[in-house]
Design an enzyme around this catalytic site. Structure first.
Site, PDB file in Angstrom:
ATOM      1  N   GLU A  89       0.823  -1.194   0.000  1.00 23.80           N
ATOM      2  CA  GLU A  89       0.000   0.000   0.000  1.00 23.80           C
ATOM      3  C   GLU A  89       0.865   1.255   0.000  1.00 23.80           C
ATOM      4  O   GLU A  89       1.907   1.298   0.640  1.00 23.80           O
ATOM      5  CB  GLU A  89      -0.938  -0.007   1.209  1.00 23.80           C
ATOM      6  CG  GLU A  89      -2.041  -1.032   1.026  1.00 23.80           C
ATOM      7  CD  GLU A  89      -2.941  -1.169   2.238  1.00 23.80           C
ATOM      8  OE1 GLU A  89      -4.021  -1.733   2.066  1.00 23.80           O
ATOM      9  OE2 GLU A  89      -2.569  -0.741   3.339  1.00 23.80           O
ATOM     10  N   CYS A 102       3.303   8.481   1.212  1.00 25.98           N
ATOM     11  CA  CYS A 102       3.789   7.565   2.244  1.00 25.98           C
ATOM     12  C   CYS A 102       4.127   6.231   1.578  1.00 25.98           C
ATOM     13  O   CYS A 102       3.260   5.579   1.001  1.00 25.98           O
ATOM     14  CB  CYS A 102       2.684   7.410   3.290  1.00 25.98           C
ATOM     15  SG  CYS A 102       3.068   6.217   4.569  1.00 25.98           S
ATOM     16  N   CYS A 109       5.622  -6.751   7.726  1.00 28.39           N
ATOM     17  CA  CYS A 109       6.643  -6.186   8.610  1.00 28.39           C
ATOM     18  C   CYS A 109       6.999  -7.239   9.658  1.00 28.39           C
ATOM     19  O   CYS A 109       6.131  -7.976  10.119  1.00 28.39           O
ATOM     20  CB  CYS A 109       6.115  -4.930   9.295  1.00 28.39           C
ATOM     21  SG  CYS A 109       7.357  -4.084  10.309  1.00 28.39           S
ATOM     22  N   CYS A 113       5.022  -4.982  16.255  1.00 28.43           N
ATOM     23  CA  CYS A 113       4.608  -4.007  17.270  1.00 28.43           C
ATOM     24  C   CYS A 113       3.141  -4.265  17.632  1.00 28.43           C
ATOM     25  O   CYS A 113       2.313  -4.515  16.756  1.00 28.43           O
ATOM     26  CB  CYS A 113       4.783  -2.584  16.742  1.00 28.43           C
ATOM     27  SG  CYS A 113       6.511  -2.207  16.400  1.00 28.43           S
ATOM     28  N   CYS A 116       0.143  -2.147  15.957  1.00 28.20           N
ATOM     29  CA  CYS A 116       0.196  -1.848  14.521  1.00 28.20           C
ATOM     30  C   CYS A 116      -0.487  -2.940  13.714  1.00 28.20           C
ATOM     31  O   CYS A 116      -0.179  -4.125  13.854  1.00 28.20           O
ATOM     32  CB  CYS A 116       1.650  -1.689  14.087  1.00 28.20           C
ATOM     33  SG  CYS A 116       1.820  -1.326  12.334  1.00 28.20           S
ATOM     34  N   CYS A 334      -1.820   6.010   9.979  1.00 26.84           N
ATOM     35  CA  CYS A 334      -0.632   5.333  10.530  1.00 26.84           C
ATOM     36  C   CYS A 334      -1.018   4.010  11.176  1.00 26.84           C
ATOM     37  O   CYS A 334      -1.925   3.969  12.002  1.00 26.84           O
ATOM     38  CB  CYS A 334       0.018   6.172  11.625  1.00 26.84           C
ATOM     39  SG  CYS A 334       0.567   7.750  11.071  1.00 26.84           S
TER      40      CYS A 334
HETATM   41  N1  SAH Z   1       8.265   0.871  10.859  1.00 26.80           N
HETATM   42  C1  SAH Z   1       8.407   2.288  10.952  1.00 26.80           C
HETATM   43  C2  SAH Z   1       7.498   3.070  10.018  1.00 26.80           C
HETATM   44  C3  SAH Z   1       6.038   2.678   9.948  1.00 26.80           C
HETATM   45  S1  SAH Z   1       4.765   3.375  10.811  1.00 26.80           S
HETATM   46  C4  SAH Z   1       8.208   2.745  12.368  1.00 26.80           C
HETATM   47  O1  SAH Z   1       7.681   1.979  13.151  1.00 26.80           O
HETATM   48  O2  SAH Z   1       8.610   3.847  12.715  1.00 26.80           O
HETATM   49  C5  SAH Z   1       4.795   5.066  11.006  1.00 26.80           C
HETATM   50  C6  SAH Z   1       4.318   5.482  12.398  1.00 26.80           C
HETATM   51  O3  SAH Z   1       2.960   5.053  12.678  1.00 26.80           O
HETATM   52  C7  SAH Z   1       5.176   4.860  13.504  1.00 26.80           C
HETATM   53  O4  SAH Z   1       5.506   5.814  14.463  1.00 26.80           O
HETATM   54  C8  SAH Z   1       4.242   3.829  14.082  1.00 26.80           C
HETATM   55  O5  SAH Z   1       4.607   3.491  15.388  1.00 26.80           O
HETATM   56  C9  SAH Z   1       2.911   4.518  13.971  1.00 26.80           C
HETATM   57  N2  SAH Z   1       1.783   3.602  14.138  1.00 26.80           N
HETATM   58  C10 SAH Z   1       1.742   2.273  13.929  1.00 26.80           C
HETATM   59  N3  SAH Z   1       0.527   1.785  14.239  1.00 26.80           N
HETATM   60  C11 SAH Z   1      -0.224   2.829  14.645  1.00 26.80           C
HETATM   61  C12 SAH Z   1      -1.580   2.977  15.060  1.00 26.80           C
HETATM   62  N4  SAH Z   1      -2.413   1.940  15.112  1.00 26.80           N
HETATM   63  N5  SAH Z   1      -1.995   4.205  15.389  1.00 26.80           N
HETATM   64  C13 SAH Z   1      -1.171   5.286  15.285  1.00 26.80           C
HETATM   65  N6  SAH Z   1       0.100   5.206  14.883  1.00 26.80           N
HETATM   66  C14 SAH Z   1       0.578   3.993  14.576  1.00 26.80           C
END
Ligand code: SAH
Length: 350
Positions: A89, A102, A109, A113, A116, A334
């Site tokens: 995406e 983006c 991934c 986390c 996420c 995000c």
């Molecule tokens: N892998 C990288 C980039 C991807 S996500 C990283 O983790 O930094 C970009 C941002 O969105 C990151 O700060 C991530 O922690 C955040 N993110 C992931 N899941 C989210 C969610 N459900 N709500 C808000 N932000 C989220």
């Protein structure tokens, strides 16, 4: 045979390649202009023999937009198909008169986390540099068809994947994207977001000097590990030593992204610890209210909880911003990116 993407080569590499074909040096600018713009220019300037040679050495295709979905706020989520049929995406985000694209860096991934959505998909594979650049070019092409006078879009590496877990290809893609003769995107127009993956941080010094964002989410070791499991292996303290060593350009800051989760990481102790951690650093704290997705246990705080927390941090003299949520009605915000055919089946061209 699997050919290397034409969009992973730097200007110098193209110069060398055309020289090795014994081409006149006059060809290079026309060739590049066609590659990154209108290819019809090749008909006039590049001989069929040379074109054939080029096409048998490199893959000139861009990812296909299989479908796309537009949110009420103008955010567009594209599903892009790669040569092996896998999909990622890419999100186009409007912000006043500018656009940001983006980009994904991996299919799925591997960081797992807990907050996420992408992580629940697991790791499939790394993207090649040409596939990262290709997403940008394709989304930009789509944008220019609709808004021909729009300015060059910025880039955030915040789509699917952990960019520094695929550091070599991401570094190559950034070289192409920031090359003024190729992607033409300014260093400060690009932000790479990472969980703090140390083997990748160690390679950052060889990358173009783009903005760096760290997904911080908690200043406390155990709590951060609950959110970002790789924090066990690469603790925040170690990550900070690498970020502190980054050579920043004038007025350039490191961004610390901080997920706001209701009843979890928004107490006064968090305010104190964040102030201790960032108070003396060139830091911007970017608060990201949690974006919910199906079956998650975490909760998004209320607007007033967000504002109260922000105010306390501002009183500590930290530079704080709250990230506005974009595209949440189509799961394009995000952490909401996960390949799910159903979630995009209403795409206007799908
Ligand atoms: N892998 C990288 C980039 C991807 S996500 C990283 O983790 O930094 C970009 C941002 O969105 C990151 O700060 C991530 O922690 C955040 N993110 C992931 N899941 C989210 C969610 N459900 N709500 C808000 N932000 C989220």
């Amino acid at each position: 045979m699997h050919l290397t993407s034409a969009f992973s080569l730097t200007f110098i590499q193209w110069k060398d390649a055309l020289e090795s074909f014994k081409e006149s040096s006059h060809l290079l600018p026309f060739f590049i202009e066609g590659l990154y713009g209108d290819r019809s220019i090749w008909k006039k300037h590049v001989s069929p023999k040379t074109l054939q040679r080029l096409f048998s050495n490199w893959d000139f295709s861009l990812p296909d937009i299989t479908t796309f979905k537009e949110a009420e706020d103008g955010t567009v989520k594209f599903l892009m198909k790669l040569p092996d049929g896998m999909e990622v995406e890419t999100v186009l985000i409007p912000f006043y008169k500018r656009f940001t694209i983006c980009l994904s860096t991996q299919v799925g991934c591997g960081m797992n986390c807990s907050f996420c959505f992408t992580g629940t998909q697991g790791f499939k594979r790394n993207l090649k540099a040409g596939e990262i650049v290709g997403q940008y070019l394709k989304a930009r092409e789509w944008l220019l068809e609709r808004y021909p006078s729009s300015l060059r879009p910025s880039i955030v590496l915040m789509g699917q994947g952990e960019p520094l877990h695929n550091a070599d290809e991401v570094g190559k893609a950034l070289k192409v994207l920031t090359d003024s003769k190729l992607g033409g995107v300014g260093h400060r127009q690009i932000t790479l977001s990472t969980v703090g993956f140390v083997p990748g941080l160690q390679k950052l010094s060889s990358f173009p000097k783009v903005n760096i964002a760290l997904s911080l989410h908690s200043p406390f070791q155990e709590e951060r590990s609950l959110l970002i499991p790789v924090n066990d292996k690469y603790p925040l303290q170690e990550v900070m030593t690498y970020l502190d060593a980054l050579p920043l350009l004038p007025r350039q800051y490191v961004t610390y992204e901080y997920l706001l989760i209701k009843n979890f990481n928004m107490s006064d102790q968090h305010v104190e610890a964040l102030s201790d951690l960032l108070g003396n650093r060139r830091a911007i704290l970017n608060l990201i209210p949690f974006n919910p997705f199906p079956d998650t246990l975490w909760e998004r705080p209320s607007e007033s909880q967000i504002n109260t927390f922000k105010e306390k941090l501002v009183q500590k003299k930290l530079r704080v911003m709250v990230r506005t949520t974009k595209g949440s009605d189509i799961l394009a915000a995000c952490g909401q990116l996960k390949i799910n055919r159903l979630s995009v089946k209403n795409g206007r061209n799908g």
